[in-house]
Design a protein around this motif. Sequence first.
Motif, PDB file in Angstrom:
ATOM      1  N   GLY A  36      14.116  42.103  23.478  1.00  0.00           N
ATOM      2  CA  GLY A  36      15.269  41.258  23.215  1.00  0.00           C
ATOM      3  C   GLY A  36      15.330  40.705  21.817  1.00  0.00           C
ATOM      4  O   GLY A  36      16.108  39.789  21.532  1.00  0.00           O
ATOM      5  N   ARG A 140       8.801  39.176  26.757  1.00  0.00           N
ATOM      6  CA  ARG A 140       9.643  39.478  27.914  1.00  0.00           C
ATOM      7  C   ARG A 140       8.768  40.155  28.965  1.00  0.00           C
ATOM      8  O   ARG A 140       7.775  40.812  28.626  1.00  0.00           O
ATOM      9  CB  ARG A 140      10.789  40.404  27.495  1.00  0.00           C
ATOM     10  N   TYR A 214      11.839  35.409  26.613  1.00  0.00           N
ATOM     11  CA  TYR A 214      13.190  35.932  26.794  1.00  0.00           C
ATOM     12  C   TYR A 214      13.865  35.318  28.017  1.00  0.00           C
ATOM     13  O   TYR A 214      15.036  34.912  27.973  1.00  0.00           O
ATOM     14  CB  TYR A 214      13.098  37.456  26.930  1.00  0.00           C
TER      15      TYR A 214
END
Length: 311
Positions: A36, A140, A214
Amino acid sequence: MIYKLAKKVSNLRNKIIFDMGDYRQTIFLAGTGRSGTTWVEEILNSNNGFRIMFEPFHSRKIGLVREWNYKQYLRPNNKSIKFIKPATSILSGKVRDEWIDRFNKVIFPRKRLVKDIRANLFLKWLKVNFPEIPIILLLRHPCAVANSKLKLSWDSCLDDFLSQDELMKDFLNPFKGELENANDPFEKHIFLWCVENYIPLKQFNEGEILVVFYENLCMDPEREIKKIRTFVGEMLSLEMLPQVNRASALSRKDSAVNTGDNLIDAWRKHINDRQIERACEILSLFKLQNIYSKSSLPLVSGNEALRLLKA
């Protein structure tokens, strides 16, 4: 005709940049691929306050670092000109390149945002040699990352780790057998995630780097952005908040962008229970199971993540 003219103007704008060249006006955003980072880059730069420098340490794209490994590890005390000189040029904004400047929209930048997914293994080196640069590390869930990479047929590049003697000696020799024997593509990407996050989490102490998740950014973007604003010492405008619900320029067309839950849980449609169990086993090898596990959400805060591997 209008489209072609607009594209020419955009390309010209990307090439004409008058950067003052002070590396202390740089923010560094790092993370493993598909975590991300491009999305977060767009959020932080929603008011076009930064010169965006995209993946400048990509050794297969950028001539300045062509002699670097694809996933380069550097010991913090390494003073080789082979690494110091190109890094200084990049961080000072002295380079101009279609790859690096592909998303830049600023002609007269006063500050720059460097985003790179191949820098995790030399972030501590970066901090030692360029201490004024604030570094943000985005994490993430490894299953979400692996799922995204598999859909795009990305290579895990584990051989690049195994071929670096200093990296193996300093960190990875205890995991050498597992890394060498990994054959399943999903498992390889989980190992990749572990290596790329284990090393900076092991090297950094609280306050030296900002760990951002994230999933937390999806759930409570205002809170997370305020953390970033405080850490980097920049007046990042809250105008960036609307960007949270937009897919990044590099997102897959089928990315879920409607709600936080969709963004966080979409990978579960493609990763089965056996794979999740195996991912947890691999995370345990690196003592990372207390950061992410079967839950879609992180189990700790960023500072707690930095403390876990020090125990």
